[in-house]
Motif scaffolding. Structure first.
Motif, PDB file in Angstrom:
ATOM      1  N   PRO A  76      39.064  59.440  16.438  1.00 42.51           N
ATOM      2  CA  PRO A  76      38.400  59.914  17.661  1.00 42.51           C
ATOM      3  C   PRO A  76      36.960  60.335  17.422  1.00 42.51           C
ATOM      4  O   PRO A  76      36.067  60.031  18.223  1.00 42.51           O
ATOM      5  N   ALA A  77      36.703  61.030  16.309  1.00 42.31           N
ATOM      6  CA  ALA A  77      35.334  61.457  15.996  1.00 42.31           C
ATOM      7  C   ALA A  77      34.425  60.255  15.767  1.00 42.31           C
ATOM      8  O   ALA A  77      33.281  60.221  16.237  1.00 42.31           O
ATOM      9  N   LEU A  78      34.916  59.255  15.062  1.00 41.68           N
ATOM     10  CA  LEU A  78      34.111  58.072  14.790  1.00 41.68           C
ATOM     11  C   LEU A  78      33.823  57.290  16.067  1.00 41.68           C
ATOM     12  O   LEU A  78      32.726  56.735  16.233  1.00 41.68           O
ATOM     13  N   HIS A  79      34.784  57.213  16.972  1.00 41.22           N
ATOM     14  CA  HIS A  79      34.552  56.518  18.237  1.00 41.22           C
ATOM     15  C   HIS A  79      33.424  57.184  19.026  1.00 41.22           C
ATOM     16  O   HIS A  79      32.577  56.508  19.620  1.00 41.22           O
ATOM     17  N   VAL A  80      33.422  58.507  19.039  1.00 39.46           N
ATOM     18  CA  VAL A  80      32.367  59.240  19.737  1.00 39.46           C
ATOM     19  C   VAL A  80      31.017  58.982  19.073  1.00 39.46           C
ATOM     20  O   VAL A  80      30.006  58.738  19.745  1.00 39.46           O
ATOM     21  N   LEU A  81      30.979  59.028  17.756  1.00 36.42           N
ATOM     22  CA  LEU A  81      29.726  58.788  17.036  1.00 36.42           C
ATOM     23  C   LEU A  81      29.220  57.362  17.256  1.00 36.42           C
ATOM     24  O   LEU A  81      28.017  57.136  17.410  1.00 36.42           O
ATOM     25  N   GLU A 126      34.239  65.058  21.578  1.00 32.61           N
ATOM     26  CA  GLU A 126      33.463  64.797  22.790  1.00 32.61           C
ATOM     27  C   GLU A 126      32.743  66.047  23.304  1.00 32.61           C
ATOM     28  O   GLU A 126      31.637  65.972  23.837  1.00 32.61           O
ATOM     29  N   THR A 127      33.347  67.213  23.142  1.00 32.77           N
ATOM     30  CA  THR A 127      32.791  68.431  23.747  1.00 32.77           C
ATOM     31  C   THR A 127      32.096  69.355  22.758  1.00 32.77           C
ATOM     32  O   THR A 127      31.279  70.186  23.161  1.00 32.77           O
ATOM     33  N   LEU A 128      32.401  69.221  21.468  1.00 32.48           N
ATOM     34  CA  LEU A 128      31.783  70.097  20.460  1.00 32.48           C
ATOM     35  C   LEU A 128      30.860  69.298  19.542  1.00 32.48           C
ATOM     36  O   LEU A 128      29.705  69.089  19.855  1.00 32.48           O
ATOM     37  N   SER A 129      31.400  68.825  18.405  1.00 35.70           N
ATOM     38  CA  SER A 129      30.566  68.077  17.466  1.00 35.70           C
ATOM     39  C   SER A 129      31.420  67.082  16.696  1.00 35.70           C
ATOM     40  O   SER A 129      32.245  67.475  15.868  1.00 35.70           O
ATOM     41  N   ALA A 130      31.228  65.797  16.981  1.00 30.98           N
ATOM     42  CA  ALA A 130      31.979  64.750  16.283  1.00 30.98           C
ATOM     43  C   ALA A 130      31.646  64.753  14.792  1.00 30.98           C
ATOM     44  O   ALA A 130      32.499  64.462  13.947  1.00 30.98           O
ATOM     45  N   LYS A 131      30.407  65.081  14.474  1.00 36.08           N
ATOM     46  CA  LYS A 131      29.968  65.133  13.074  1.00 36.08           C
ATOM     47  C   LYS A 131      30.813  66.117  12.269  1.00 36.08           C
ATOM     48  O   LYS A 131      31.314  65.796  11.183  1.00 36.08           O
ATOM     49  N   TRP A 132      31.002  67.327  12.795  1.00 34.74           N
ATOM     50  CA  TRP A 132      31.737  68.356  12.064  1.00 34.74           C
ATOM     51  C   TRP A 132      33.243  68.138  12.143  1.00 34.74           C
ATOM     52  O   TRP A 132      33.992  68.555  11.243  1.00 34.74           O
ATOM     53  N   ASN A 170      32.279  57.227  27.905  1.00 34.48           N
ATOM     54  CA  ASN A 170      32.281  58.683  28.044  1.00 34.48           C
ATOM     55  C   ASN A 170      33.545  59.337  27.488  1.00 34.48           C
ATOM     56  O   ASN A 170      33.543  60.513  27.127  1.00 34.48           O
ATOM     57  N   PHE A 171      34.630  58.567  27.449  1.00 35.73           N
ATOM     58  CA  PHE A 171      35.906  59.127  27.003  1.00 35.73           C
ATOM     59  C   PHE A 171      36.489  58.347  25.826  1.00 35.73           C
ATOM     60  O   PHE A 171      37.697  58.383  25.588  1.00 35.73           O
ATOM     61  N   SER A 172      35.623  57.661  25.079  1.00 34.45           N
ATOM     62  CA  SER A 172      36.120  56.797  24.004  1.00 34.45           C
ATOM     63  C   SER A 172      36.877  57.582  22.941  1.00 34.45           C
ATOM     64  O   SER A 172      37.861  57.095  22.369  1.00 34.45           O
ATOM     65  N   GLY A 173      36.428  58.818  22.668  1.00 34.47           N
ATOM     66  CA  GLY A 173      37.119  59.633  21.663  1.00 34.47           C
ATOM     67  C   GLY A 173      38.522  59.993  22.085  1.00 34.47           C
ATOM     68  O   GLY A 173      39.469  59.928  21.281  1.00 34.47           O
ATOM     69  N   THR A 174      38.693  60.370  23.341  1.00 30.86           N
ATOM     70  CA  THR A 174      40.021  60.728  23.838  1.00 30.86           C
ATOM     71  C   THR A 174      40.910  59.500  23.975  1.00 30.86           C
ATOM     72  O   THR A 174      42.119  59.552  23.690  1.00 30.86           O
ATOM     73  N   TYR A 178      44.676  63.893  20.053  1.00 34.62           N
ATOM     74  CA  TYR A 178      44.064  64.321  21.314  1.00 34.62           C
ATOM     75  C   TYR A 178      43.142  65.528  21.134  1.00 34.62           C
ATOM     76  O   TYR A 178      41.995  65.515  21.610  1.00 34.62           O
ATOM     77  N   PRO A 179      43.566  66.598  20.441  1.00 35.89           N
ATOM     78  CA  PRO A 179      42.631  67.712  20.203  1.00 35.89           C
ATOM     79  C   PRO A 179      41.367  67.252  19.477  1.00 35.89           C
ATOM     80  O   PRO A 179      40.265  67.727  19.774  1.00 35.89           O
ATOM     81  N   GLY A 180      41.533  66.328  18.539  1.00 35.61           N
ATOM     82  CA  GLY A 180      40.374  65.813  17.818  1.00 35.61           C
ATOM     83  C   GLY A 180      39.430  65.057  18.717  1.00 35.61           C
ATOM     84  O   GLY A 180      38.207  65.175  18.610  1.00 35.61           O
ATOM     85  N   GLY A 181      39.984  64.261  19.634  1.00 43.15           N
ATOM     86  CA  GLY A 181      39.149  63.513  20.564  1.00 43.15           C
ATOM     87  C   GLY A 181      38.363  64.420  21.486  1.00 43.15           C
ATOM     88  O   GLY A 181      37.161  64.216  21.700  1.00 43.15           O
ATOM     89  N   ARG A 182      39.013  65.415  22.047  1.00 43.93           N
ATOM     90  CA  ARG A 182      38.318  66.327  22.949  1.00 43.93           C
ATOM     91  C   ARG A 182      37.277  67.168  22.197  1.00 43.93           C
ATOM     92  O   ARG A 182      36.187  67.432  22.712  1.00 43.93           O
ATOM     93  N   ALA A 183      37.631  67.606  20.981  1.00 45.22           N
ATOM     94  CA  ALA A 183      36.671  68.392  20.189  1.00 45.22           C
ATOM     95  C   ALA A 183      35.450  67.557  19.844  1.00 45.22           C
ATOM     96  O   ALA A 183      34.309  68.044  19.877  1.00 45.22           O
TER      97      ALA A 183
END
Length: 498
Positions: free
Chosen positions: A166-171, A117-123, A411-415, A110-115
């Motif tokens: 989660p990061a990959l879903h956002v990307l 979505e709101t910060l940088s999925a790349k990093w 919009n919330f795929s990462g979470t 969950y922290p990874g998903g929110r980070a």
């Protein structure tokens, strides 16, 4: 050549989304390679002779419950030399060591998903790979002190890896246009299989020809190479990619409906907890993810042990045969995604039909194969063939339920993937302990038949639940009304009237 010049040259030759797809798949391959290498290395780390002596006469009264075991093949009788390591870790201890990764993996979803979505999925993804590479290098040192330290190291690796999906879903929501979503998603998530294909035999060769320590030193060092390239070649979105071509950027912005202002607004949206937790399509994905991961981890983590203890393969052939199913799976995933994309383009199948059919392939067919393995007994050819087919069919999940989060709420795929993957991680630490407890001092064929039969039943549950309740439509809660957006809508209404 400067970094900017290199990037400009690279982008003129390679499309940005292709470069992202390849590097994302390699990054996931690294994570899965570092996850499974211990499954092979532990065979060379454990002193099996000492364990056998310890079990001798341990439960004489229970001999009737041992069941039959497979004989060592004749071609190994004269040349076999016991491959023993320095550690006398019994089956339960080995189960705890193998499960340590998943104890960490479950907490950062969950922290990874929110980070992401709101910060940088790349990093977020870069941090995931970097942490795993560094702590893989520390594994041999930890093992020489105490198995508890190995568990600690693996927990930390799991914490790092937990943010990856989660990061990959956002990307993917920013880089995979609808017409290419199945192929790009399948290629990226096939990195799970690719990492396993490479790591299992590579680990076996290193453990048998160099040392068990080299498995961790060499693979950890090679993983750091990816960490040097990813930051300069991949970006969070086509909107902030400095070297993407105008044609590709325009296509992605148009197809994915990307807008800088909308992207910033979506990052500030609060997660609609009540709507998600009462959403039947979300629960369909969650149940499918949990059930499928039980079988996935059963084969991913326990397959080398089954090959060694029951089918009597040596570590070299064990590692190569353990990798064979994932090689076939890797190839099958590309074929399936290409076929499904063509059927969708011809409007022969809808999104939800593709998800349900692919999830059915990833559940019903592996269940049938595992039941076959249960009855194959000591027939090595039959058992290996059926396990190859089981893992091959599981790859249907890449364009089945595993991509469904992006369909119902981009919009919330990462979470969303964080939530389902958190629950789906539970089998990761239950399976090794479950198998260790069931086979403790009793590596018999019938005990493994019971394990495979239970797994087949769980796959059937997945198929039934997902087929009934899954959806491919964007849910209404994907665009929750915030106070700011409501005020903006009111202002626009007044302006229109004036």
């Amino acid at each position: 050549m400067s970094v900017m010049a290199f990037n400009e040259s690279a982008q003129s030759c390679v499309k940005a989304r292709v470069l992202f797809t390849v590097l994302a798949s390699v990054g996931l391959a690294i994570l899965y390679g570092l996850k499974v290498n211990l499954s092979v290395a532990i065979v060379a780390m454990v002193n099996h002779t000492a364990l056998a002596d310890a079990h001798q006469g341990e439960n004489d009264d229970a001999l009737a419950d041992v069941g039959f075991t497979c004989a060592t093949p004749d071609n190994q009788n004269s040349t076999h030399v016991a491959q023993d390591g320095p550690f006398v870790w019994n089956e339960l201890t080995q189960g705890y060591v193998l499960a340590g990764y998943f104890w960490g993996y479950i907490f950062t979803q969950y922290p990874g998903g929110r980070a992401a979505e709101t910060l940088s999925a790349k990093w977020v993804l870069w941090t995931s790979v970097f942490v795993n590479a560094v702590f893989t290098l520390l594994t041999p040192l930890a093992a020489k002190y105490h198995y508890g330290l190995v568990i600690t190291v693996r927990v930390i690796e799991g914490l790092g890896a937990g943010v990856s999906l989660p990061a990959l879903h956002v990307l993917l929501s920013k880089w995979a246009p609808p017409k290419e979503k199945n192929r790009i998603s399948s290629f990226v998530y096939a990195g799970m299989t690719l990492g396993t294909v490479i790591s299992l035999p590579f680990s076996g060769v290193l453990a048998s020809t160099v040392s068990w320590e080299s498995v961790f030193y060499i693979q950890g060092a090679l993983s750091l190479v990816w960490c040097l390239s990813w930051p300069f070649l991949v970006f969070d979105s086509p909107l902030n990619h400095p070297f993407i071509s105008h044609e590709e950027k325009g296509m992605l912005v148009r197809e994915l409906k990307l807008d800088k202002n909308e992207n910033e607004e979506s990052q500030s949206l609060s997660f609609p907890w009540r709507s998600v937790l009462t959403s039947v399509p979300f629960w369909a994905i969650l149940v499918a993810h949990v059930c499928n991961n039980w079988g996935w981890y059963m084969l991913l983590v326990e397959l080398p042990t089954y090959m060694k203890q029951v089918l009597r393969f040596e570590i070299n052939e064990n590692a190569f045969l353990s990798a064979l199913p994932y090689l076939v799976s890797w190839i099958f995933s590309f074929i399936l995604s290409t076929v499904m994309d063509k059927l969708k383009q011809k409007e022969l199948l809808s999104v939800v039909q593709i998800r349900k059919i692919s999830t059915g392939i990833a559940s019903v067919l592996p269940a049938i194969c595992l039941l076959g393995v249960a009855f194959a007994g000591c027939s090595r050819i039959a058992a290996v063939t059926l396990m190859v087919l089981a893992v091959m069919f599981i790859s249907g999940m890449y364009i089945g339920f595993l991509t469904n989060h992006v369909d119902i709420a981009p919009n919330f795929s990462g979470t969303l993937i964080a939530l389902t993957n958190t629950c789906a991680t539970i089998p990761g630490f239950i399976v090794p302990a479950f198998v260790g407890a069931l086979t403790h001092g009793n590596q018999s064929v019938w005990r493994w038949q019971l394990i495979f039969a239970i797994t087949a039943g769980i796959y059937v549950m997945e198929f039934i639940f997902y087929t009934i309740f899954a959806s491919g439509d964007v849910q209404t809660w994907n665009q929750p009304k915030s106070g700011k957006s409501a005020q903006e809508a009111a202002r626009l209404t007044i302006d229109t009237k004036i």
